[in-house]
Design an enzyme around this catalytic site. Structure first.
Site, mmCIF file in Angstrom:
data_model
loop_
_atom_site.group_PDB
_atom_site.id
_atom_site.type_symbol
_atom_site.label_atom_id
_atom_site.label_comp_id
_atom_site.label_asym_id
_atom_site.label_seq_id
_atom_site.Cartn_x
_atom_site.Cartn_y
_atom_site.Cartn_z
ATOM 1 N N ALA A 19 -21.950 6.097 28.678
ATOM 2 C CA ALA A 19 -22.466 5.065 29.721
ATOM 3 C C ALA A 19 -23.114 3.909 29.453
ATOM 4 O O ALA A 19 -22.992 2.711 30.022
ATOM 5 C CB ALA A 19 -22.747 5.628 31.125
ATOM 6 N N SER A 147 -29.648 12.001 13.377
ATOM 7 C CA SER A 147 -30.743 10.949 13.523
ATOM 8 C C SER A 147 -31.534 10.708 12.340
ATOM 9 O O SER A 147 -31.667 11.928 11.743
ATOM 10 C CB SER A 147 -31.816 11.316 14.669
ATOM 11 O OG SER A 147 -32.935 10.674 14.646
ATOM 12 N N TYR A 161 -37.299 17.440 18.998
ATOM 13 C CA TYR A 161 -36.247 16.662 19.001
ATOM 14 C C TYR A 161 -35.581 16.521 17.521
ATOM 15 O O TYR A 161 -34.249 16.649 17.359
ATOM 16 C CB TYR A 161 -36.805 15.146 19.368
ATOM 17 C CG TYR A 161 -35.534 13.967 19.427
ATOM 18 C CD1 TYR A 161 -34.381 14.007 20.181
ATOM 19 C CD2 TYR A 161 -35.729 13.477 18.139
ATOM 20 C CE1 TYR A 161 -33.533 12.852 20.031
ATOM 21 C CE2 TYR A 161 -34.608 12.266 17.840
ATOM 22 C CZ TYR A 161 -33.570 12.049 18.705
ATOM 23 O OH TYR A 161 -32.621 11.228 18.614
ATOM 24 N N LYS A 165 -31.917 17.648 15.602
ATOM 25 C CA LYS A 165 -31.109 16.686 14.714
ATOM 26 C C LYS A 165 -30.589 17.422 13.586
ATOM 27 O O LYS A 165 -29.758 17.175 12.771
ATOM 28 C CB LYS A 165 -31.674 15.359 14.723
ATOM 29 C CG LYS A 165 -31.707 14.722 16.101
ATOM 30 C CD LYS A 165 -30.498 14.485 16.667
ATOM 31 C CE LYS A 165 -30.369 13.744 18.221
ATOM 32 N NZ LYS A 165 -29.131 13.627 18.571
#
Ligand SMILES: NC(=O)c1ccc[n+]([C@@H]2O[C@H](COP(=O)([O-])OP(=O)(O)OC[C@H]3O[C@@H](n4cnc5c(N)ncnc54)[C@H](O)[C@@H]3O)[C@@H](O)[C@H]2O)c1
Length: 275
Positions: A19, A147, A161, A165
């Site tokens: 989005a 990432s 995080y 990844k």
């Protein structure tokens, strides 16, 4: 190796978390490349409906359809994938892009692992089920968002995080490798973006706030690339990438295939393991 059509013309494309941010920029780029239809799955209804309206005005009726979907809800995720295939007869490209950075507390960490890793793995497996050439599908491509945080040997302020990844890279390298690719006709590729100018950093908070200062420093020292550069790099990796390849897309530069560099890094470990 099986060969597939690496053009986006007339393709049916599904993007999770599309989005806004990088996902929305990829939507624009694949439409410019002539995609037939883009299905956007996201939690953010306002941004999703805006994107749908804007794109349909610019590229034609029903080019983009937004579906409100929480990727961590299996029924919603699988329903949206299956609905897209049912409607169009096939699905060509799945971009598992939805992701968050929030390691502020135990519940947030659990949610982040579910979004960044579990939902991405489920999305990949469902895409394979729906596109598998050996089961009557047309083959296709799955693009998984990793990432640069997953490439660094250590990434202290974003320890969870970056772990999600790294897990995406390992998962993609395994599932994209032979003989699966030849059997299914589905390429699976991983992308590592450098820091990119999106809203993902607006809520960054490390565990207990202890490493927030360090995180601020890290972000200050990284130039933010434009979302358009991330999207152009994604299209380039789509056109050039073999299955299980890993791509670095940073600093507004063209995408770089870093598959061999990663393999070199792993060679000494492979020797230790006698492989
Ligand atoms: N921006 C960067 O610097 C950067 C760098 C490397 C990798 N990435 C990765 O790129 C991807 C896109 O990130 P972005 O920077 O565009 O972030 P963003 O926050 O701009 O967009 C992420 C989108 O995912 C959606 N989302 C979050 N949780 C969801 C859920 N449970 N179900 C459905 N949708 C959900 C959000 O609503 C949002 O629209 C992520 O996987 C991110 O980890 C981003």
């Amino acid at each position: 190796m099986c060969e597939e059509n690496r053009e986006l013309t007339n393709k049916i494309v599904l993007i999770t978390g599309g989005a806004k941010g990088i996902g929305a920029a990829i939507c624009v780029e694949v439409l410019k490349e002539g995609a037939k239809h883009v299905r956007i799955l996201d939690l953010d209804e306002g941004a999703g409906v805006n994107l749908e309206n804007e794109m349909n005005k610019q590229y034609g009726t029903y080019k983009v359809k937004f579906i409100k979907c929480d990727v961590t809800n299996d029924d919603e995720l699988f329903g949206a994938f299956e609905g897209t295939k049912q409607e169009h007869g096939y699905l060509d490209v799945v971009v598992n892009n939805a992701g968050v950075i929030n390691e502020n507390n135990y519940a947030a960490i659990r949610k982040m692992v579910e979004i960044n890793y579990i939902a991405l793995a489920n999305g990949t497996l469902k895409a394979i089920e729906l596109m598998d050439k050996s089961k009557g599908g047309r083959g296709g491509t799955v693009i998984n968002m990793a990432s640069i945080a997953g490439l660094y040997p250590i990434c202290p302020p974003a320890f969870m995080y970056s772990s999600t990844k790294t897990a995406v890279l390992q998962f993609t390298s395994c599932i994209g490798a032979e003989p699966l690719y030849t059997n299914t006709g589905i390429r699976v590729i991983a992308l590592c973006f450098g820091t990119t100018d999106t809203s993902i950093f607006s809520h960054v908070s490390t565990f207990g706030g202890a490493a927030d200062k360090l995180m601020e420093e890290v972000l200050k020292n990284h130039e933010l690339q434009r979302v358009e550069s991330a999207a152009l790099g994604t299209v380039e990796a789509f056109k050039k990438g073999d299955s299980a390849s890993v791509w670095l897309i940073h600093q507004n530069k063209p995408a770089i295939d870093i598959t061999e560099d990663r393999e070199k890094c792993h060679q000494s470990m492979a020797r230790l393991l006698g492989r």
